[in-house]
Enzyme design. Structure first.
Site, short mmCIF file in Angstrom:
data_model
loop_
_atom_site.label_atom_id
_atom_site.label_comp_id
_atom_site.label_asym_id
_atom_site.label_seq_id
_atom_site.Cartn_x
_atom_site.Cartn_y
_atom_site.Cartn_z
N CYS A 80 -0.97 -1.04 0.72
CA CYS A 80 -1.68 -0.86 -0.56
C CYS A 80 -3.08 -1.50 -0.54
O CYS A 80 -3.96 -0.99 0.12
CB CYS A 80 -0.78 -1.37 -1.68
SG CYS A 80 -1.16 -0.56 -3.25
N HIS A 176 4.87 -0.10 -0.84
CA HIS A 176 5.14 -1.50 -0.49
C HIS A 176 6.50 -1.66 0.18
O HIS A 176 7.48 -1.96 -0.49
CB HIS A 176 5.14 -2.37 -1.75
CG HIS A 176 3.82 -2.57 -2.37
ND1 HIS A 176 2.98 -3.61 -2.04
CD2 HIS A 176 3.17 -1.86 -3.31
CE1 HIS A 176 1.87 -3.54 -2.75
NE2 HIS A 176 1.96 -2.48 -3.53
N GLU A 178 7.61 -4.05 1.75
CA GLU A 178 8.09 -5.44 1.58
C GLU A 178 8.80 -5.66 0.25
O GLU A 178 9.43 -6.68 0.03
CB GLU A 178 6.91 -6.42 1.73
CG GLU A 178 5.90 -6.46 0.59
CD GLU A 178 4.92 -5.28 0.60
OE1 GLU A 178 5.11 -4.33 1.39
OE2 GLU A 178 3.97 -5.31 -0.22
N1 GLN Z 1 -4.79 -1.35 -7.35
C1 GLN Z 1 -4.91 -2.34 -6.33
C2 GLN Z 1 -6.29 -2.31 -5.70
O1 GLN Z 1 -7.06 -1.46 -5.96
C3 GLN Z 1 -3.88 -2.18 -5.25
C4 GLN Z 1 -2.51 -2.40 -5.82
C5 GLN Z 1 -1.51 -2.92 -4.85
O2 GLN Z 1 -1.83 -3.48 -3.81
N2 GLN Z 1 -0.27 -2.78 -5.25
O3 GLN Z 1 -6.60 -3.13 -4.91
#
Ligand code: GLN
Length: 197
Positions: A80, A176, A178
């Protein structure tokens, strides 16, 4: 093999917890400085807030050091926000300034692109080469993969969308692993990173 988790901001404890059950005592290093980074043979870049992590990387003197390791082929699993920081291009999300990125992974992403209704959701992810059926994908304000360039290749899909890509030793996911309680992807990554080492 020593495995690092970039420990500046985000869901660091969740990655550490997942990895603790897979690695021998002393095999895990929360990574906060260039000296830590020098010791690791593979690195997890957690989710969180990419703009914050970018700022903290710079402040810790890790931006330049990490770029050098990435360019030298350090195996990385980035989830992410971590993935966002590696992307070649971010399209404007219309939600504030986009963070700077390392620009190394040949994908175009748009942050927070699943809209309010799907801000967080779970769905079955199909992962190439992963035995045991669909993977429980946890998506939290996830970026969307808009384009995969020729240097990268998709390895994970949710519905028709690409949600995981690989480029050399770098793996990036918009979900994710994890947070799912399912350790198969961590295990697969570690076995490949171990072989590369
Ligand atoms: N929205 C977050 C970003 O732009 C990422 C979200 C996440 O890591 N769950 O960095």
């Amino acid at each position: 093999m020593k495995v690092g988790v970039l420990a500046l901001q985000g869901d660091v404890p969740e990655h550490l917890r997942a990895l603790r059950s897979l690695l021998p005592e002393g095999g895990l290093l929360p990574t906060r400085s260039p000296a830590d980074l020098e010791q690791v043979d593979a690195l997890f870049m957690p989710g969180g807030e990419s703009t914050t992590i970018a700022r903290l990387l710079e402040k810790a003197g890790l931006w330049t050091a990490l770029r050098a390791r990435l360019e030298a082929g350090l195996p990385v699993l980035a989830t992410c926000a971590g993935f966002i920081l590696l992307a070649r291009e971010l399209k404007a999300s219309g939600q504030g300034r986009e963070p700077p990125t390392f620009g190394l992974v040949d994908v175009t992403l748009r942050r927070n692109d699943y809209g309010a209704q799907r801000e967080s959701f779970e769905g079955p992810v199909r992962i190439e080469g992963l035995p045991g059926g669909p993977f429980p994908g946890v998506f939290i304000r996830a970026p969307r993969v808009l384009e995969v360039g020729p240097r990268a290749s998709a390895f994970a899909w949710w519905e028709e969308e690409v949600v995981g890509i690989r480029q050399g030793a770098i793996w990036g996911t918009t979900f994710h692993p994890e947070l799912s309680g399912d350790l198969r992807l961590h295990r697969l990554f570690l076995s490949e990173a171990g072989r590369a080492h």
